[in-house]
Design a protein around this motif. Sequence first.
Motif, mmCIF file in Angstrom:
data_model
loop_
_atom_site.group_PDB
_atom_site.id
_atom_site.type_symbol
_atom_site.label_atom_id
_atom_site.label_comp_id
_atom_site.label_asym_id
_atom_site.label_seq_id
_atom_site.Cartn_x
_atom_site.Cartn_y
_atom_site.Cartn_z
ATOM 1 N N ASP A 1 17.761 -36.655 -79.005
ATOM 2 C CA ASP A 1 17.012 -35.713 -78.236
ATOM 3 C C ASP A 1 17.933 -35.159 -77.162
ATOM 4 O O ASP A 1 19.046 -35.656 -76.970
ATOM 5 N N PHE A 2 17.496 -34.146 -76.453
ATOM 6 C CA PHE A 2 18.316 -33.476 -75.433
ATOM 7 C C PHE A 2 18.924 -34.475 -74.448
ATOM 8 O O PHE A 2 20.110 -34.418 -74.128
ATOM 9 N N GLY A 3 18.115 -35.412 -73.976
ATOM 10 C CA GLY A 3 18.610 -36.390 -73.013
ATOM 11 C C GLY A 3 19.684 -37.285 -73.597
ATOM 12 O O GLY A 3 20.657 -37.644 -72.919
ATOM 13 N N ARG A 4 19.546 -37.655 -74.860
ATOM 14 C CA ARG A 4 20.540 -38.506 -75.516
ATOM 15 C C ARG A 4 21.871 -37.772 -75.632
ATOM 16 O O ARG A 4 22.939 -38.356 -75.388
ATOM 17 N N TYR A 5 21.831 -36.505 -76.019
ATOM 18 C CA TYR A 5 23.055 -35.706 -76.103
ATOM 19 C C TYR A 5 23.711 -35.614 -74.720
ATOM 20 O O TYR A 5 24.925 -35.745 -74.580
ATOM 21 N N ARG A 6 22.874 -35.357 -73.729
ATOM 22 C CA ARG A 6 23.387 -35.203 -72.366
ATOM 23 C C ARG A 6 24.050 -36.502 -71.885
ATOM 24 O O ARG A 6 25.171 -36.469 -71.370
ATOM 25 N N ARG A 7 23.384 -37.610 -72.078
ATOM 26 C CA ARG A 7 23.964 -38.889 -71.668
ATOM 27 C C ARG A 7 25.209 -39.229 -72.473
ATOM 28 O O ARG A 7 26.107 -39.923 -71.998
#
Length: 477
Positions: free
Chosen positions: A312-318
């Motif tokens: 998800d977006f947060g996983r990519y960001r992290r």
Amino acid sequence: MPVTLIRNAELIVAWDASEKRHAYMPDADLAFEDGVIRFVGRGYDGPADTEIDGAGLMVMPGLVNIHSHPSSEPMNKGLLDEIGSTGLYNSSLYEFMPIFRADSEAVPDCVRVALSELLLSGVTTLADLSVAHPGWLDLLAEAGMRVCIAPMFRSARWFTKNGHVVEYEWDEKAGVKAMDEAFTLIQRAEQHPSGRLFGMACPAQIDTCSPELLRDSRAEARARGISWQIHAAQSVVEFHEITRRHGFTPIQWLHEMGLLDEKAIIGHGIFLDDHPSTPWHTDSDLGILAETGTTVAHCPTVFARRGITLKDFGRYRRGGVNLGIGTDTYPHNMLDELRLVAYLARTQAGNPRTMSTTDVFDAATVGGARALGRDDIGRLSPGCRADIVLVDAAHPRMQPRHDPVRSLIYAAGDRAVKDVYVDGEKVVGDGKVLTIDFEQAAAHLAEAQKRVVGNAPNHDWAHRPVDRIAAPTFKWL
């Protein structure tokens, strides 16, 4: 040059250079001159030829949209909202999208409708991924927006004869010719008298381009110092096609060819080797994207319609991936897109803390600017371009406004966007587009859609009437 001053704004979303992040600055001034921001802070005491009372206004940077298709997508409204090919993993790319393409007469109205919606939702910079069309550059310049043109080219076209098998018709010479024409057009854009157009190389899709076309376009983009974007990891069909051809996932294959770096953009990047729909024997795609500095252009709306989304977006960001936001489809409403980014990320992660509003706003501003190789847009700081959005903080939809950017994204949306400036020129005033006749373009597009719908069965492999392809919400009496 005349100086415009926004005096004593209720709030400025200013750039904190020391912390390299946006920050809330209440009761502050912003001055711009000759398309450039000259001052952001408190107590401006310089000259001002035009002064704007900032009471009740939130001043924020114009949004940067890195993936959009203005010349085609507005035509699909009401047609592609609920359909995806059951035999092609619910994608609409191969069976349905080609039959509703805008004809040449309709393209200018498609563009005007899309750009109007984008301006009204605070977009000041746009990446326009389109097939080159007559008058394209002048049409973009007319809107007053800052636009990165991305003329798409490819070696093959895809099609289906039965709704469950995708085939490819190859013409590599035509692909090379289209690439050469695209780079010529990019050069013309950079020389356009408006001064607001620039370019990006765009081989259309990973599965429709030969390895040679990909390598040559990347080399030319690097030589010119421009960004390079490709649709990849955007469907299960494409994932399987690339693994079948090359034995690598789409991301791995691009990496193997040396095509990924900080000026490469992956349009969508959903189906990685660890996605539940495409499990592969490796677990390296996310790391490759992060290590190479590659950007993912995240456009949730078009995929959410098919029950598909990034994980998800947060996983990519992290994971260290640079993210930008695009409005791949209608409505071309960037603020609505940002809201959906947040909601889908949290539902996919099962965790409201997977990402923050800071993350999504950064992606829509400095993340997109980074992808386009620009450090002079997406932030309000002296020396940056005067791409500015004035939000009516007193708008009823903004109340209460304990956190104004959250109120804008999750509640008010484009209804609170009052004025928009690009290069210091006002292009939206009091919620109305000043450079385009939005109403007329929308009316023309409605008529054009009737033509396209009437001809659609001739382009469908099964020659089905449109009401069978896209059944109406209610029966027509």
